[in-house]
Design a protein around this motif. Structure first.
Motif, PDB file in Angstrom:
ATOM      1  N   THR A 345       0.862  -1.074  -0.115  1.00  0.00           N
ATOM      2  CA  THR A 345       0.161   0.159  -0.132  1.00  0.00           C
ATOM      3  C   THR A 345       0.648   1.342   0.025  1.00  0.00           C
ATOM      4  OG1 THR A 345      -0.261  -0.229   2.384  1.00  0.00           O
ATOM      5  CG2 THR A 345      -1.790  -0.906   1.306  1.00  0.00           C
ATOM      6  N   ARG A 346      -0.144   1.951  -1.049  1.00  0.00           N
ATOM      7  CA  ARG A 346       1.140   3.637  -0.969  1.00  0.00           C
ATOM      8  C   ARG A 346       0.651   4.968  -0.142  1.00  0.00           C
ATOM      9  NH1 ARG A 346       3.808   4.297  -6.693  1.00  0.00           N
ATOM     10  NH2 ARG A 346       1.494   4.332  -6.925  1.00  0.00           N
ATOM     11  N   LEU A 363       5.823   6.701  12.985  1.00  0.00           N
ATOM     12  CA  LEU A 363       5.025   6.107  14.890  1.00  0.00           C
ATOM     13  C   LEU A 363       4.305   5.899  15.141  1.00  0.00           C
ATOM     14  CD1 LEU A 363       5.857  10.481  16.029  1.00  0.00           C
ATOM     15  CD2 LEU A 363       7.421   8.470  15.718  1.00  0.00           C
ATOM     16  N   GLY A 364       3.964   5.503  16.576  1.00  0.00           N
ATOM     17  CA  GLY A 364       2.823   5.075  17.076  1.00  0.00           C
ATOM     18  C   GLY A 364       2.512   3.160  15.908  1.00  0.00           C
ATOM     19  N   LYS A 365       3.135   2.331  16.726  1.00  0.00           N
ATOM     20  CA  LYS A 365       3.352   1.104  15.625  1.00  0.00           C
ATOM     21  C   LYS A 365       2.953   0.742  14.544  1.00  0.00           C
ATOM     22  CE  LYS A 365       0.964  -0.899  20.248  1.00  0.00           C
ATOM     23  NZ  LYS A 365       0.161  -1.705  20.910  1.00  0.00           N
ATOM     24  N   ASP A 366       3.894   2.280  13.770  1.00  0.00           N
ATOM     25  CA  ASP A 366       3.974   2.107  12.289  1.00  0.00           C
ATOM     26  C   ASP A 366       2.641   2.359  11.611  1.00  0.00           C
ATOM     27  OD1 ASP A 366       6.482   1.503  13.043  1.00  0.00           O
ATOM     28  OD2 ASP A 366       6.041  -1.063  12.334  1.00  0.00           O
ATOM     29  N   ARG A 367       2.229   3.908  12.641  1.00  0.00           N
ATOM     30  CA  ARG A 367       0.565   4.032  12.199  1.00  0.00           C
ATOM     31  C   ARG A 367       0.425   5.255  11.388  1.00  0.00           C
ATOM     32  NH1 ARG A 367      -5.422   2.791  14.682  1.00  0.00           N
ATOM     33  NH2 ARG A 367      -6.223   4.737  13.144  1.00  0.00           N
ATOM     34  N   TYR A 368       0.978   6.385  12.124  1.00  0.00           N
ATOM     35  CA  TYR A 368       1.059   7.561  12.086  1.00  0.00           C
ATOM     36  C   TYR A 368       2.150   8.045  11.429  1.00  0.00           C
ATOM     37  CZ  TYR A 368      -2.316   6.551  14.987  1.00  0.00           C
ATOM     38  OH  TYR A 368      -3.620   5.934  15.408  1.00  0.00           O
ATOM     39  N   LEU A 369       1.837   8.893   9.986  1.00  0.00           N
ATOM     40  CA  LEU A 369       3.193   9.940   9.559  1.00  0.00           C
ATOM     41  C   LEU A 369       3.127  10.936  10.220  1.00  0.00           C
ATOM     42  CD1 LEU A 369       2.589   8.780   6.118  1.00  0.00           C
ATOM     43  CD2 LEU A 369       3.507   8.398   6.913  1.00  0.00           C
ATOM     44  N   VAL A 370       5.037  11.446  10.072  1.00  0.00           N
ATOM     45  CA  VAL A 370       5.140  12.708  11.073  1.00  0.00           C
ATOM     46  C   VAL A 370       5.824  13.363   9.783  1.00  0.00           C
ATOM     47  CG1 VAL A 370       5.653  14.484  12.657  1.00  0.00           C
ATOM     48  CG2 VAL A 370       3.849  12.637  12.757  1.00  0.00           C
ATOM     49  N   ALA A 371       5.396  14.284   9.289  1.00  0.00           N
ATOM     50  CA  ALA A 371       6.414  14.877   8.351  1.00  0.00           C
ATOM     51  C   ALA A 371       6.479  16.853   8.660  1.00  0.00           C
ATOM     52  CB  ALA A 371       6.808  14.953   7.176  1.00  0.00           C
ATOM     53  N   LEU A 377       3.349  21.333   9.545  1.00  0.00           N
ATOM     54  CA  LEU A 377       3.477  19.952  10.046  1.00  0.00           C
ATOM     55  C   LEU A 377       2.501  19.265   9.507  1.00  0.00           C
ATOM     56  CD1 LEU A 377       4.685  17.558  12.315  1.00  0.00           C
ATOM     57  CD2 LEU A 377       2.127  18.717  13.579  1.00  0.00           C
ATOM     58  N   LEU A 378       2.876  18.043   8.673  1.00  0.00           N
ATOM     59  CA  LEU A 378       2.248  16.996   8.221  1.00  0.00           C
ATOM     60  C   LEU A 378       1.951  15.534   9.192  1.00  0.00           C
ATOM     61  CD1 LEU A 378       4.889  17.744   4.628  1.00  0.00           C
ATOM     62  CD2 LEU A 378       1.846  18.166   5.234  1.00  0.00           C
ATOM     63  N   LEU A 379       0.782  15.724   9.358  1.00  0.00           N
ATOM     64  CA  LEU A 379       0.026  14.265   9.581  1.00  0.00           C
ATOM     65  C   LEU A 379      -0.659  13.268   9.279  1.00  0.00           C
ATOM     66  CD1 LEU A 379      -0.885  16.654  12.695  1.00  0.00           C
ATOM     67  CD2 LEU A 379       1.096  15.335  12.133  1.00  0.00           C
ATOM     68  N   GLY A 380      -0.226  12.584   8.714  1.00  0.00           N
ATOM     69  CA  GLY A 380      -1.197  11.490   8.720  1.00  0.00           C
ATOM     70  C   GLY A 380      -1.989   9.628   9.459  1.00  0.00           C
ATOM     71  N   ASP A 381      -2.370   9.042   8.930  1.00  0.00           N
ATOM     72  CA  ASP A 381      -2.678   7.964   9.751  1.00  0.00           C
ATOM     73  C   ASP A 381      -3.306   6.788   8.413  1.00  0.00           C
ATOM     74  OD1 ASP A 381      -4.050   6.187  10.193  1.00  0.00           O
ATOM     75  OD2 ASP A 381      -5.584   7.284  11.520  1.00  0.00           O
ATOM     76  N   LEU A 382      -1.932   6.208   8.506  1.00  0.00           N
ATOM     77  CA  LEU A 382      -1.919   5.147   7.526  1.00  0.00           C
ATOM     78  C   LEU A 382      -2.805   4.381   7.634  1.00  0.00           C
ATOM     79  CD1 LEU A 382       1.775   3.519   8.011  1.00  0.00           C
ATOM     80  CD2 LEU A 382       0.845   5.991   5.884  1.00  0.00           C
ATOM     81  N   GLY A 383      -3.981   4.172   8.585  1.00  0.00           N
ATOM     82  CA  GLY A 383      -5.046   3.006   8.210  1.00  0.00           C
ATOM     83  C   GLY A 383      -6.253   3.649   8.234  1.00  0.00           C
ATOM     84  N   SER A 384      -6.328   5.069   7.610  1.00  0.00           N
ATOM     85  CA  SER A 384      -7.137   5.075   7.373  1.00  0.00           C
ATOM     86  C   SER A 384      -6.810   6.320   5.589  1.00  0.00           C
ATOM     87  CB  SER A 384      -8.494   6.459   7.978  1.00  0.00           C
ATOM     88  OG  SER A 384      -7.493   7.255   8.744  1.00  0.00           O
ATOM     89  N   ILE A 385      -5.972   6.349   5.379  1.00  0.00           N
ATOM     90  CA  ILE A 385      -5.192   7.201   4.708  1.00  0.00           C
ATOM     91  C   ILE A 385      -5.503   8.423   4.819  1.00  0.00           C
ATOM     92  CG2 ILE A 385      -4.550   7.093   2.004  1.00  0.00           C
ATOM     93  CD1 ILE A 385      -4.238   4.174   3.717  1.00  0.00           C
TER      94      ILE A 385
END
Length: 429
Positions: A345-346, A363-371, A377-385
């Motif tokens: 998944t991308r 971070l957060g058990k490989d779920r959350y993106l922080v850049a 500040l860029l934030l992302g949730d890999l679970g819900s995209i």
């Protein structure tokens, strides 16, 4: 933006067999090529040919030799393709979601002159230019077309801004016209923007300026209201030929211009507020480049040629492996593709303010993106995209009075989980 040759998708022929147009699907899963034989070839994202279909003439009694395909674009949902032809018609083909689905003509728009170029920037909205100088709109929902604006000069090129809310048309007399469906609060003017010295066949709308080029062998960057910012003059270079086509990357920070045996690359420097020319990509015996198409995630560029060849290039600035679990592909200063190596998944992480992304962490058990960028500040949730971008305040803090979000703001990312130090009540909404 370095260009690294990846593969040849379509082998060139001995003589002229022009690639007339190409297009990537918005979902990055399909790539379409149309050559002089008027057959649309469909490739998957890896460059494997998976399907094809033949285009149709406006009037069957004249046969397929009666027209040339001049423009092609995928629908925003990637399930249809619009084809603009010189026999005064646009066909919209429903190609489906799966390879091998039946191809059905679902719309046709008859015009008063030949179609010269075509875009599909928004749902139900196809924008196209005509030989007679009009720029028109075709609505796939109502099956009707209407004129946006008219000129007295052949439309040689069309391009849109990175959001798809504005378009530029280039005309044979050198005129460049701007039109907005929504100026998104920019306050920029509409109408005739500039008179370019020659027909701007190579036209691109980048995030910070408009780039135009043509037969005079000069590349000119114009500001938001048409003033000249920079000029790259190759008129005294005997090895350079006329510029035929241009394309801006999805982030709007790089522009590629095609000519004979050569791709020239301009990269925007935020620190200098100017375009910088990278080393050109020289490819002997490639011949004239007639079409360019950038993959929507920015990772690939395809170039079509006069002899019917299609070459694919990798466009990444750099790649890194994070925790042996994720691949980070930096496709531009402000855009990173994050790929989960185990699932495939991308996520495309992008600064919609155009700031350069310094570092990406998960971070957060490989779920959350922080850049981080210089101002956001860029934030992302890999679970819900779901992704968001937050501006710093004047003091560099993420204060409660300074919440500003990108156009991709979505509910569901709890800031306390991805940015330690923020209050637990802070949510992106």
């Amino acid at each position: 933006m370095p260009l690294r040759h990846v593969r040849t998708l379509l082998t060139p022929q001995e003589g002229a067999a022009k690639v007339t147009c190409m297009a990537w699907a918005p979902n990055n899963s399909k790539f379409a090529v149309c050559t002089v034989d008027k057959v649309v070839l469909l490739y998957d994202e890896h460059g494997e040919r998976r399907d094809k279909f033949s285009t149709k003439p406006a009037d069957p009694k004249y046969g397929r030799k009666s027209y040339v395909v001049k423009g092609m674009a995928f629908s925003p949902d990637s399930t249809s393709i619009a084809i603009g032809q010189t026999d005064n018609i646009i066909f919209v083909y429903k190609i489906g979601e799966e390879w091998g689905d039946k191809k059905v003509i679902c719309n046709k728009f008859i015009q008063t002159s030949a179609v010269t170029c075509l875009l599909w920037p928004e749902e139900n909205t196809i924008v196209f230019g005509l030989v007679e100088g009009k720029v028109r709109l075709a609505n796939t929902k109502s099956s009707k077309s209407s004129t946006i604006y008219g000129t007295d000069s052949y439309v040689v090129s069309l391009t849109s801004n990175t959001s798809g809310k504005g378009i530029l048309s280039g005309h044979a007399d050198g005129t460049i016209v701007r039109y907005f469906f929504d100026d998104e609060g920019s306050g920029e003017s509409q109408g005739k923007l500039v008179m370019h010295p020659c027909p701007p066949y190579a036209l691109a709308w980048a995030s910070n300026s408009i780039v135009a080029a043509g037969c005079d062998k000069k590349i000119v960057a114009y500001g938001k209201e048409g003033h000249v910012i920079q000029t790259f003059d190759y008129s005294r270079d005997s090895s350079e030929k006329e510029f035929m086509v241009a394309a801006a990357n999805p982030g709007g920070q790089s522009v590629v211009i095609g000519s004979f045996d050569r791709l020239r690359v301009l990269n925007w420097s935020p620190r200098r507020s100017a375009w910088e020319e990278a080393k050109p990509k020289e490819i002997p015996h490639l011949y004239t480049i007639t079409a360019l198409a950038w993959k929507r995630d920015g990772s690939r560029l395809c170039a079509g040629t006069l002899c019917g060849g299609v070459e694919q290039f990798d466009c990444c600035l750099r790649r890194t492996i994070y925790k042996n679990k994720f691949e980070m592909t930096y496709v531009g200063p402000s855009q990173v593709i994050v790929k989960n190596l185990s699932t495939g998944t991308r996520v495309v992480l992008k600064s919609h303010y155009g700031y350069e992304i310094d570092e990406v962490k998960i971070l957060g058990k490989d779920r959350y993106l922080v850049a981080h960028t210089s101002d956001t500040l860029l934030l992302g949730d890999l679970g819900s995209i779901k992704l968001s971008e937050v501006l710093h305040d004047a003091c560099g803090n993420l204060g409660s009075s300074a919440w500003q979000f990108s156009v991709q703001r979505q509910k569901g990312v709890q800031l306390a989980q991805v940015a330690p130090g923020l209050p637990s009540s802070a949510w992106v909404s």
